[in-house]
Motif scaffolding. Structure first.
Motif, PDB file in Angstrom:
ATOM      1  N   SER A 104      -3.774  -8.454 -12.396  1.00 17.88           N
ATOM      2  CA  SER A 104      -4.989  -9.178 -12.008  1.00 17.88           C
ATOM      3  C   SER A 104      -6.217  -8.269 -12.007  1.00 17.88           C
ATOM      4  N   LEU A 105      -6.114  -7.133 -12.659  1.00 15.63           N
ATOM      5  CA  LEU A 105      -7.213  -6.171 -12.787  1.00 15.63           C
ATOM      6  C   LEU A 105      -7.676  -5.611 -11.442  1.00 15.63           C
ATOM      7  N   ASN A 106      -6.781  -5.576 -10.467  1.00 15.72           N
ATOM      8  CA  ASN A 106      -7.081  -4.887  -9.216  1.00 15.72           C
ATOM      9  C   ASN A 106      -6.476  -3.499  -9.260  1.00 15.72           C
TER      10      ASN A 106
ATOM     11  N   LYS B 142     -15.250  -6.355 -20.042  1.00 12.69           N
ATOM     12  CA  LYS B 142     -16.320  -6.101 -19.072  1.00 12.69           C
ATOM     13  C   LYS B 142     -15.769  -5.266 -17.915  1.00 12.69           C
ATOM     14  N   ASN B 143     -16.526  -4.274 -17.497  1.00 14.05           N
ATOM     15  CA  ASN B 143     -16.084  -3.403 -16.414  1.00 14.05           C
ATOM     16  C   ASN B 143     -16.194  -4.142 -15.079  1.00 14.05           C
ATOM     17  N   PRO B 144     -15.047  -4.490 -14.465  1.00 14.92           N
ATOM     18  CA  PRO B 144     -15.126  -5.288 -13.233  1.00 14.92           C
ATOM     19  C   PRO B 144     -15.713  -4.487 -12.061  1.00 14.92           C
TER      20      PRO B 144
ATOM     21  N   LYS C 239     -21.360  -3.538 -11.160  1.00 14.20           N
ATOM     22  CA  LYS C 239     -22.035  -4.780 -10.756  1.00 14.20           C
ATOM     23  C   LYS C 239     -23.102  -5.184 -11.776  1.00 14.20           C
TER      24      LYS C 239
ATOM     25  N   GLY D  68     -22.795  -5.288 -14.812  1.00 11.44           N
ATOM     26  CA  GLY D  68     -22.151  -6.080 -15.858  1.00 11.44           C
ATOM     27  C   GLY D  68     -22.412  -5.578 -17.263  1.00 11.44           C
TER      28      GLY D  68
ATOM     29  N   LYS E 284     -18.423  -1.381 -20.265  1.00 12.08           N
ATOM     30  CA  LYS E 284     -17.109  -1.891 -20.656  1.00 12.08           C
ATOM     31  C   LYS E 284     -16.020  -0.934 -20.203  1.00 12.08           C
TER      32      LYS E 284
END
Lengths: 79, 1052
Positions: B787-789, B823-825, B828, B830, B833
């Motif tokens: 989940s990209l955590n 996209k780099n979560p 902020k 946005g 990458k």
């Protein structure tokens, strides 16, 4: 109804038919019946009186003694 | 003495003990610290009377014909020893701990005694130490014995108090009743319920994603108080509407179950979660008053929905507990049931009152071992009714080898409990795996790599600047030829002018097809000066690959030599032939003003992924500049240094070899074409030229270390290694031989300017494997779950990269670029990458990264994460095995098996391979089939054709399945074993190939087989040998090898 329940508790749950048990005796806080006993008792009530008791109704006030159980059954499942 | 069969729960304990005969895993050790004076003689007397009353304390376990049974002795004579620790006022506590720590791990000889006890004198009081084997006790039992001991003590101290009459009930009735469990309808129904339950439980939990081989019984305990306030809050919750029920302990258990389910769900990312719960199984009043083993364990499980909140999960948990209570029945818990879950939760409502009203502390000690099948046991109790729960959490050491991981899990458990108490309607999605501190550490502290470099312009500008500073010193050397910085720059300028003349513009892609030479370096410089990107084309590459790259990249033209063009001329439209056009080139001006920007692409390198067509990675000038300046900043070199250029220029490592020396005034020494494969040549070159910097791929480094005369290579200051995992032993070997040379392990995909992490090897760093280290400057590393955590410290996650070194993407392949560069979560804005590498890694607590292989080479089988390459490597080490491919063949989603395809020098028996592998790999990693092939089929681009292999295998196995033959014993040993099997299984016609488990074998049968072998051959074999060998033929083989070995040893 009361007597059937009392007999079931004495003979099947506690395996002691000589036990003195009245409808006013505290079943839960005294430790007389534990979780296994309750599950057995619920199964017995459901089968014997043809009702279905959901887990959220399994509250102390509905099961604290045999009087309460009878009251609960009558209220929840009017004939 | 009457022999009594073991109850089913006793059998489980006995089997567990047989599987780990030297482990004290079932010692239940309690200490009761009585903080006041007691009468020692009366205490001893009370203990004697206790033993006379308690059948459990007089029970011993015996074995006959490999079948266990118990006996209850008539008499009890135990002189409770007293040890005096009271004299040493200063460090009596340490001495007592030492004593207890050695006592608690003593392994019981169950045929002699099943408990151990003593009274310890300490300053101002006593400690009663009481240790019982689980086979005759459980938590409840301890409560019964403690209170009875106290009653007896008090009675003999003062006949007005206490109770001598209500003796403990006898256990025999229960034990005998259990042995002949009455067969009624309910029993069958419940048996079916558990059978179905077990078959629907999820795969084993994968906690940290690390590959775990075999689990032993070693365990560590973390014991922590939940605190008065938290305990109070939990108890309040129990009375709240929606939570409260008939039985407080059950509700408490359900709250802790809810927390545990959430914990497993969050960490494993699995929506199906299982949990084992103990069932006290004391039904009658008599049983409730009895000491002994009654407890049995059963699984519960929940499906977690995406909208799940703590409260909805609590409701599911409550229903599951109800189901457990409904279907749990004495004697129903089996070995299959107990090993079907990995986490055990136990809320232990036992309370030990103060001993004769003297304040008493209770402690429960872990004998440093637990059941091997359970990863974690969470136990909660308040033994002294102090309104402060204690959490006793036991972790299997093989699953959780890292102390930080264990602490992390406990902290997460407590944090989840707090969140549940605070807000029961909180959605589980909102629960964080990491608290702010931990997440800051992983995301920010470990990635704090910001660095500003003062140097302006591109690397090309920096080279030009160097050419002005040191025009006359040698820049390049090849064999005996040398050219200076000035000459290199001028010739590059001429070629740049010529390329411009030939129509090359800023932003074009220009192919470079040359062997290692001065021209290659000049070409690289010239193309970049024009603002074009160079595309390396190895002249030795197959035609179709060159064709693909040339067409796909839409090259403007190709810089080459005529000799390389033959074969490619059909599709190469425009080219510069350096030799033929030498005159035209040398007529060009030898100055050139480069207009190349940092945003221009510097080079395009095609890589072949594990699937699909090669893809062209575009690296920008900003990215490669950062990489080279980081290197110069970290390992400064100057004109005294000589860098060896030996890496093929289609491999991005060559980029630093070319550019780094040329911006520092150092000399680039070019190895001759194909020379990078010749160790003696390389050694000679290093020695004669006095090379200070070089690079090796680990497999080449290994050859170099083996063949070179390393003493001659002491000019080397730094050796950089990358491209494959660097084995620890190789690094050690290197450092032992090249004492003045530093060895660096670098890691990075082509998609991020050569390397992104680095580690300087050190013999004393204490790591099991060589780390890939820490990120280079202006680079971020993220280890994420599905989940990209971010995954917690020590956990393995998918490695994502961020920062200035990222590629601009794949040339002419936007779709793939968008897929891999997301996209780099964590940004902020946005704008930035991150790139998914497909590699797996973990952080240690210092932020050092460890590599865990490729995620696409790992498969999951029965919940185990398996790296196929690891199996292949082991197979390749076997004699006669030439080539190997291991594939997970999947007929249906549930029917998966490992199949090994082998090219062998001569016929090898599959059974023999299996036996050999069983000594090298855990059972689940051993392929179930071995398929000999004459040659590995290849796909057009040279990789092994897995589809073809699988289809061959399927044809083969379909025809085989129809005629499974009975194979009769072929030799004396097989005959001998077959006889035993027929006996213990109770049926005839067992083929020597039939699998032990398929025949219905289980631990008890394995024990009986081992016992028969011991009796008749006088050879001790571990029970596991029966499981591991699986068939009569392999077991026979195993025994023959063992006997041979014993004979050899006898001879010596």
């Amino acid at each position: 109804m009361k007597n059937e329940i009392l007999t079931y508790i004495k003979e099947t749950i506690l395996s002691d038919s000589s036990l003195e048990l009245t409808p006013e005796d505290d079943l839960l806080n005294s430790g007389l019946i534990d979780s296994i006993g309750i599950v057995k008792l619920v199964a017995f009530l459901e089968k014997e009186f043809n009702v279905s008791i959901p887990p959220e109704e399994m509250l102390i006030e509905n099961f604290v003694d045999v009087n309460a159980i009878v009251e609960f059954l009558k209220l929840s499942f009017p004939a | 003495m009457l022999p009594i069969s073991l109850t089913s729960s006793q059998q489980l304990i006995w089997l567990g003990q047989q599987l780990s005969p030297d482990s004290p895993l079932y010692n239940m050790v309690f200490t009761f610290k009585i903080k006041g004076n007691i009468n020692e003689d009366l205490f001893k007397k009370a203990f004697q009377l206790l033993g006379e009353e308690s059948d459990a304390l007089r029970t011993t376990i015996h074995v006959e014909d490999a079948l266990p049974f118990q006996q209850i002795a008539e008499c009890f004579n135990y002189d409770l020893p007293i040890f005096d620790f009271s004299k040493n006022h200063d460090n009596w506590e340490e001495e007592v701990d030492l004593w207890l720590n050695s006592k608690k791990i003593e392994v019981f000889q169950l045929d002699k005694v099943t408990f151990d006890s003593a009274l310890l004198r300490i300053p101002n009081g006593y400690i009663w130490y009481f240790n019982e084997h689980h086979i005759t006790s459980d938590g409840w039992s301890f409560g019964v014995l403690y209170h009875r001991l106290m009653e007896l003590y008090v009675y003999h101290l003062d006949h007005d108090r206490g109770d001598a009459i209500n003796s403990l009930p006898t256990l025999k009735k229960y034990l005998l009743g259990q042995a002949n469990t009455n067969d009624n309808d309910g029993l069958q129904l419940n048996k079916t319920y558990w059978k179905e339950k077990v078959s629907n439980l999820p795969d084993p939990i994968n906690w940290t994603n690390q590959i775990v081989k075999n689990t032993g019984t070693k365990a560590e305990r973390i014991q922590i108080n939940l605190g008065l306030e938290r305990t109070q809050k939990v108890k309040e919750l129990v009375n709240r509407d929606g939570f409260r029920s008939l039985m407080k302990p059950v509700t408490l258990m359900n709250i802790f179950s809810t927390v545990t389910y959430t914990l497993i769900h969050l960490i494993s990312e699995s929506n199906e979660v299982a949990l084992g719960l103990p069932f006290h199984n004391r039904r009658t009043r008599e049983e409730k008053a009895s000491a002994g083993l009654f407890m049995e364990m059963f699984p519960t499980s929940v499906d977690i929905s995406p909208e799940e909140t703590f409260y909805t999960l609590f409701q599911k948990t409550r229903d599951e507990t109800f189901n457990l209570l409904k279907h749990a029945q004495a004697g129903l818990s089996t070995a299959e049931i107990v090993k079907s879950f990995q986490v055990v939760l136990n809320f232990i409502p036992v309370v030990f009152k103060d001993f004769d009203q003297i304040p008493t502390d209770v402690n429960w000690l872990l004998p440093n071992h637990i059941d091997a099948q359970h990863h974690m046991k969470i136990q909660i109790a308040d033994f002294t009714a102090s309104e402060n729960y204690t959490l006793y959490c036991d972790f299997n050491n093989d699953i959780f080898p890292d102390e930080d991981t264990r602490k992390y899990i406990i902290n997460l458990f407590i944090s989840l409990l707090d969140q549940l108490i605070e807000n029961p309607s909180l959605s589980l999605k909102e629960c964080e795996l990491l608290d702010e501190h931990a997440s800051d550490k992983i995301l920010k502290e470990f990635n704090n790599t910001d660095k500003e470099y003062e140097e302006e312009g591109t690397l090309i500008n920096l080279f030009e600047k160097q050419a002005q500073i040191s025009p006359d010193i040698p820049a390049l050397k090849y064999e005996n030829e040398v050219i200076s910085y000035a000459e290199l720059n001028e010739r590059s300028n001429q070629l740049a002018n010529y390329l411009e003349y030939r129509g090359v513009k800023n932003g074009d892609v220009v192919g470079l097809m040359l062997n290692r030479s001065f021209e290659m370096v000049i070409g690289i410089m010239a193309i970049q000066k024009v603002g074009a990107a160079y595309l390396p084309l190895e002249p030795t590459y197959p035609e179709n690959r060159i064709n693909y790259m040339v067409r796909h990249s839409q090259v403007k033209l190709i810089v080459t030599r005529k000799t390389h063009l033959s074969g490619f001329r059909d599709f190469i439209e425009d080219y510069v032939c350096l030799k033929d056009e030498r005159e035209d080139i040398s007529k060009q001006k030898n100055t050139y003003t480069s207009d190349t920007k940092l945003t221009n692409t510097a080079y395009v390198i095609y890589t072949s992924g594990s699937t699909g067509k090669p893809k062209g990675v575009m690296i920008g000038h900003q990215a490669i500049k950062n990489r080279i300046l980081w290197m110069q900043d970290t390992f400064p070199i100057d004109k005294k240094d000589k860098v060896l250029q030996k890496t093929p220029f289609s491999f991005d490592v060559s980029v630093w070899e070319f550019i780094w020396p040329l911006i520092t005034g150092a000399q680039l020494v070019i190895a001759r074409p194909e020379g990078h494969k010749d160790n003696l040549y390389l050694q000679e070159l290093i020695f004669t030229e006095g090379i200070t910097i070089t690079h090796f791929v680990p497999s080449m480094l290994s050859l170099f270390l083996r063949h070179a005369n390393l003493d001659k290579c002491n000019s080397l200051k730094h050796v950089f290694s990358s491209g494959e995992a660097l084995p620890k032993a190789m690094a050690q070997n290197f450092l032992n031989h090249l004492k003045t040379t530093k060895l660096h392990n670098l890691y990075g995909p082509t998609e991020a300017a050569v390397d992104v992490t680095h580690w300087t090897c050190d013999l004393s760093d204490g790591y099991d494997q060589v780390p890939i280290g820490k990120p280079v400057s202006n680079t971020q590393v993220y280890l994420l779950n599905k989940s990209l955590n971010p995954v917690p410290l020590g956990f393995v996650g998918d490695l994502y990269l961020g920062g200035v070194q990222l590629a601009k993407g794949y040339l002419n392949n936007e779709e793939l670029t968008n897929e891999r560069f997301i996209k780099n979560p964590f940004d902020k804005s946005g704008k930035t990458k991150i790139y998914r590498t497909g590699d797996l890694a973990s952080f240690n607590k210092d932020g050092v990264l460890n590599y865990h292989g490729r995620s696409d080479f790992q498969v999951k089988l029965r919940g185990f994460r398996i790296e196929l390459g690891e199996i292949e490597n082991v197979l390749l080490k076997l004699p006669l095995v030439l080539k190997v491919k291991v594939i997970l063949v999947e007929n249906k989603p549930i029917d998966k098996k490992l199949v090994a395809f082998l090219v062998v020098a001569e016929f090898i028996d599959a059974a023999e391979i299996k036996l050999k592998l069983s000594k090298l790999l855990p059972e689940y990693m051993i392929p179930s089939s071995f398929v000999p092939v004459s040659e590995m089929p290849l796909t057009p681009n040279g990789k092994i054709d897995m589809k073809l292999l699988i289809s061959q295998y399927e044809d083969n196995s379909n025809s085989r399945n129809e005629e499974k033959l009975f194979v009769a014993p072929r030799n004396e040993m097989e005959e001998f074993i077959a006889e035993i099997w027929v006996d213990v299984f109770g049926f005839e016609n067992i083929s020597v190939d039939d699998g032990f488990l398929e025949l219905g074998g289980h631990s008890l049968i394995a024990i009986r087989i081992a016992a028969r072998i011991r009796e008749q051959l006088e050879i001790d074999i571990p029970i596991n040998a029966v499981f591991e060998t699986q068939t009569i033929s392999l077991l026979a083989n195993y025994l023959e090898v063992k006997i041979e070995k014993m004979l050899l040893e006898d001879d010596l």
